[in-house]
Scaffold this motif. Structure first.
Motif, PDB file in Angstrom:
ATOM      1  N   ALA A  37      10.643  28.611 -45.603  1.00 35.18           N
ATOM      2  CA  ALA A  37      10.728  29.824 -44.792  1.00 35.18           C
ATOM      3  C   ALA A  37      11.728  29.648 -43.663  1.00 35.18           C
ATOM      4  O   ALA A  37      11.769  28.600 -43.007  1.00 35.18           O
ATOM      5  N   GLY A  38      12.547  30.684 -43.464  1.00 34.38           N
ATOM      6  CA  GLY A  38      13.488  30.671 -42.355  1.00 34.38           C
ATOM      7  C   GLY A  38      14.797  29.967 -42.616  1.00 34.38           C
ATOM      8  O   GLY A  38      15.675  29.965 -41.751  1.00 34.38           O
ATOM      9  N   VAL A  39      14.981  29.369 -43.794  1.00 30.53           N
ATOM     10  CA  VAL A  39      16.224  28.666 -44.100  1.00 30.53           C
ATOM     11  C   VAL A  39      17.241  29.666 -44.641  1.00 30.53           C
ATOM     12  O   VAL A  39      16.991  30.328 -45.654  1.00 30.53           O
ATOM     13  N   PRO A  40      18.412  29.822 -44.000  1.00 28.02           N
ATOM     14  CA  PRO A  40      19.421  30.750 -44.520  1.00 28.02           C
ATOM     15  C   PRO A  40      20.054  30.209 -45.795  1.00 28.02           C
ATOM     16  O   PRO A  40      20.545  29.076 -45.833  1.00 28.02           O
ATOM     17  N   THR A  41      20.033  31.015 -46.854  1.00 27.08           N
ATOM     18  CA  THR A  41      20.543  30.568 -48.147  1.00 27.08           C
ATOM     19  C   THR A  41      21.973  31.011 -48.412  1.00 27.08           C
ATOM     20  O   THR A  41      22.593  30.527 -49.364  1.00 27.08           O
ATOM     21  N   GLY A  42      22.477  31.946 -47.614  1.00 24.67           N
ATOM     22  CA  GLY A  42      23.804  32.483 -47.876  1.00 24.67           C
ATOM     23  C   GLY A  42      23.842  33.437 -49.057  1.00 24.67           C
ATOM     24  O   GLY A  42      24.921  33.894 -49.466  1.00 24.67           O
ATOM     25  N   CYS A  43      22.670  33.755 -49.622  1.00 27.20           N
ATOM     26  CA  CYS A  43      22.594  34.601 -50.818  1.00 27.20           C
ATOM     27  C   CYS A  43      21.723  35.813 -50.529  1.00 27.20           C
ATOM     28  O   CYS A  43      20.653  35.686 -49.916  1.00 27.20           O
ATOM     29  N   VAL A  44      22.176  36.978 -50.979  1.00 32.18           N
ATOM     30  CA  VAL A  44      21.396  38.195 -50.759  1.00 32.18           C
ATOM     31  C   VAL A  44      20.267  38.328 -51.774  1.00 32.18           C
ATOM     32  O   VAL A  44      19.442  39.234 -51.668  1.00 32.18           O
ATOM     33  N   HIS A  45      20.224  37.424 -52.742  1.00 33.54           N
ATOM     34  CA  HIS A  45      19.222  37.487 -53.806  1.00 33.54           C
ATOM     35  C   HIS A  45      18.132  36.446 -53.576  1.00 33.54           C
ATOM     36  O   HIS A  45      18.367  35.410 -52.956  1.00 33.54           O
ATOM     37  N   ASN A  93      26.953  27.518 -49.797  1.00 31.51           N
ATOM     38  CA  ASN A  93      25.798  27.154 -48.990  1.00 31.51           C
ATOM     39  C   ASN A  93      24.930  26.162 -49.762  1.00 31.51           C
ATOM     40  O   ASN A  93      24.493  26.457 -50.878  1.00 31.51           O
ATOM     41  N   PRO A  94      24.634  24.988 -49.203  1.00 28.21           N
ATOM     42  CA  PRO A  94      23.846  23.994 -49.942  1.00 28.21           C
ATOM     43  C   PRO A  94      22.404  24.428 -50.189  1.00 28.21           C
ATOM     44  O   PRO A  94      21.725  23.838 -51.036  1.00 28.21           O
ATOM     45  N   ASP A  95      21.928  25.430 -49.462  1.00 28.16           N
ATOM     46  CA  ASP A  95      20.570  25.918 -49.656  1.00 28.16           C
ATOM     47  C   ASP A  95      20.514  27.172 -50.518  1.00 28.16           C
ATOM     48  O   ASP A  95      19.490  27.865 -50.553  1.00 28.16           O
ATOM     49  N   SER A  96      21.605  27.465 -51.223  1.00 24.03           N
ATOM     50  CA  SER A  96      21.627  28.620 -52.127  1.00 24.03           C
ATOM     51  C   SER A  96      20.513  28.489 -53.154  1.00 24.03           C
ATOM     52  O   SER A  96      20.142  27.380 -53.553  1.00 24.03           O
ATOM     53  N   PRO A  97      19.920  29.604 -53.601  1.00 25.68           N
ATOM     54  CA  PRO A  97      18.825  29.525 -54.581  1.00 25.68           C
ATOM     55  C   PRO A  97      19.207  28.725 -55.824  1.00 25.68           C
ATOM     56  O   PRO A  97      20.360  28.739 -56.257  1.00 25.68           O
ATOM     57  N   SER A  98      18.218  28.053 -56.393  1.00 26.23           N
ATOM     58  CA  SER A  98      18.464  27.205 -57.557  1.00 26.23           C
ATOM     59  C   SER A  98      17.225  27.179 -58.438  1.00 26.23           C
ATOM     60  O   SER A  98      16.176  27.731 -58.088  1.00 26.23           O
ATOM     61  N   TYR A 144      11.950  13.557 -47.554  1.00 23.97           N
ATOM     62  CA  TYR A 144      11.783  14.941 -48.011  1.00 23.97           C
ATOM     63  C   TYR A 144      11.873  15.952 -46.870  1.00 23.97           C
ATOM     64  O   TYR A 144      11.452  17.091 -47.014  1.00 23.97           O
ATOM     65  N   ASP A 145      12.423  15.537 -45.746  1.00 22.14           N
ATOM     66  CA  ASP A 145      12.673  16.511 -44.689  1.00 22.14           C
ATOM     67  C   ASP A 145      13.822  17.418 -45.114  1.00 22.14           C
ATOM     68  O   ASP A 145      14.587  17.112 -46.045  1.00 22.14           O
ATOM     69  N   LEU A 146      13.943  18.562 -44.440  1.00 17.02           N
ATOM     70  CA  LEU A 146      14.906  19.581 -44.841  1.00 17.02           C
ATOM     71  C   LEU A 146      16.327  19.049 -44.896  1.00 17.02           C
ATOM     72  O   LEU A 146      17.069  19.310 -45.856  1.00 17.02           O
ATOM     73  N   ALA A 147      16.734  18.280 -43.888  1.00 12.87           N
ATOM     74  CA  ALA A 147      18.096  17.767 -43.844  1.00 12.87           C
ATOM     75  C   ALA A 147      18.376  16.801 -45.005  1.00 12.87           C
ATOM     76  O   ALA A 147      19.451  16.836 -45.615  1.00 12.87           O
ATOM     77  N   SER A 148      17.408  15.956 -45.330  1.00  8.99           N
ATOM     78  CA  SER A 148      17.606  14.992 -46.418  1.00  8.99           C
ATOM     79  C   SER A 148      17.701  15.691 -47.769  1.00  8.99           C
ATOM     80  O   SER A 148      18.568  15.359 -48.590  1.00  8.99           O
ATOM     81  N   VAL A 149      16.825  16.648 -48.006  1.00  3.38           N
ATOM     82  CA  VAL A 149      16.851  17.366 -49.277  1.00  3.38           C
ATOM     83  C   VAL A 149      18.150  18.143 -49.420  1.00  3.38           C
ATOM     84  O   VAL A 149      18.773  18.160 -50.497  1.00  3.38           O
ATOM     85  N   ARG A 150      18.613  18.775 -48.339  1.00  8.35           N
ATOM     86  CA  ARG A 150      19.881  19.510 -48.382  1.00  8.35           C
ATOM     87  C   ARG A 150      21.031  18.554 -48.727  1.00  8.35           C
ATOM     88  O   ARG A 150      21.898  18.864 -49.546  1.00  8.35           O
ATOM     89  N   ARG A 151      21.029  17.378 -48.094  1.00  6.95           N
ATOM     90  CA  ARG A 151      22.116  16.419 -48.310  1.00  6.95           C
ATOM     91  C   ARG A 151      22.108  15.848 -49.727  1.00  6.95           C
ATOM     92  O   ARG A 151      23.174  15.549 -50.292  1.00  6.95           O
ATOM     93  N   LEU A 152      20.944  15.714 -50.331  1.00  7.61           N
ATOM     94  CA  LEU A 152      20.815  15.056 -51.626  1.00  7.61           C
ATOM     95  C   LEU A 152      20.752  16.017 -52.807  1.00  7.61           C
ATOM     96  O   LEU A 152      20.755  15.580 -53.955  1.00  7.61           O
ATOM     97  N   ARG A 153      20.690  17.321 -52.521  1.00  6.77           N
ATOM     98  CA  ARG A 153      20.670  18.302 -53.616  1.00  6.77           C
ATOM     99  C   ARG A 153      22.050  18.390 -54.255  1.00  6.77           C
ATOM    100  O   ARG A 153      23.052  18.593 -53.581  1.00  6.77           O
ATOM    101  N   ASN A 154      22.110  18.218 -55.558  1.00  7.81           N
ATOM    102  CA  ASN A 154      23.369  18.249 -56.315  1.00  7.81           C
ATOM    103  C   ASN A 154      24.394  17.281 -55.727  1.00  7.81           C
ATOM    104  O   ASN A 154      25.556  17.636 -55.484  1.00  7.81           O
TER     105      ASN A 154
END
Length: 249
Positions: A37-45, A93-98, A144-154
């Protein structure tokens, strides 16, 4: 190929972010990754939109090009998905939906499968143990904090999901079996594989229950185990969307 399936949202959840699509000679299962919740994804979907549109495009590629190697199927599907919303969304955006992806395809006497992220495929041979293809890289992250997951995704050394990076397809796990040697198979999201990973079922028991009582019975078993489990015992959600497809070639 005979396939039955069931998919159910998590109790109290706003929408089912899982997808299951069955076509002539294939089944595709996706599990949308819910953003914090509250994480900007850069995606309107939302995640359900992404999982649904990606599933449709994978099914189209499998239908159009039935012999295409499954990593290329996934790459093409992601490319088509990106083209669908690159004009409206920030795909960098690294937090784009996946989503996770699991596929099984019957072609030319072979049963091929692909797994990207934690939606496993089970294949049982006529004389052997169930073979489990499970991408557990997300379970081996250092944090598994937000920053680590963002950095390690893909990213190398992290985990890979389907979203805005077509090259993620190159990191998918694949396998193939002679169809004559396959007795039965299952494709499932982690909302169902938790029966084994959390609740003590064996893969044999899961396959036997699917075979004897059907996918709906397995989803009901998941809900019963979740209700009986003390809150907070496991990392992650107590309830999750639950999807499973069971088949025989």
């Amino acid at each position: 190929m005979l396939i039955s399936s069931a998919s159910e949202p998590a109790p109290g959840g706003p929408a089912n972010e899982d997808v299951v699509l069955v076509g002539a000679g294939f089944v595709v299962v996706l599990d949308g990754a819910t953003a914090p919740a509250g994480v900007p994804t850069g995606c309107v979907h939302d995640v359900a939109w992404l999982a649904g549109r990606l599933g449709e495009r994978l099914a189209a590629v499998l239908t159009e090009r039935p012999g295409l190697e499954l990593r290329e199927v996934l790459r093409t599907g992601i490319e088509r998905l990106c083209a669908l919303h690159e004009g409206s969304c920030d795909l960098a955006n690294p937090d784009s939906p996946s989503a996770t992806v699991a596929m099984v395809r019957l072609h030319d006497g072979r049963l091929d499968h692909l797994v990207l992220a934690d939606s496993p495929v089970l294949v049982q041979g006529r004389d052997g143990e169930p073979e489990v293809t499970l991408d557990d890289r997300v379970e081996r992250l250092p944090a598994y904090d937000l920053a680590s997951v963002r950095r390690l995704r893909n990213a190398p050394g992290g985990f890979w999901v389907a979203g805005t990076r077509p090259e993620a397809a190159d990191r998918a796990l694949t396998g193939s079996h002679s169809v004559e040697r396959v007795e039965r198979f299952a494709v499932l999201t982690d909302g169902v594989s938790r029966l084994v990973e959390r609740y003590g079922w064996s893969w044999w028991r899961l396959l036997d229950t699917l075979d004897a009582e059907g996918p709906e019975r397995v989803v009901r078993a998941v809900r019963a185990e979740e209700r009986a489990d003390p809150p907070g015992r496991y990392r992650g959600k107590r309830h999750d969307d639950a999807t499973v497809a069971f088949g025989r070639p």
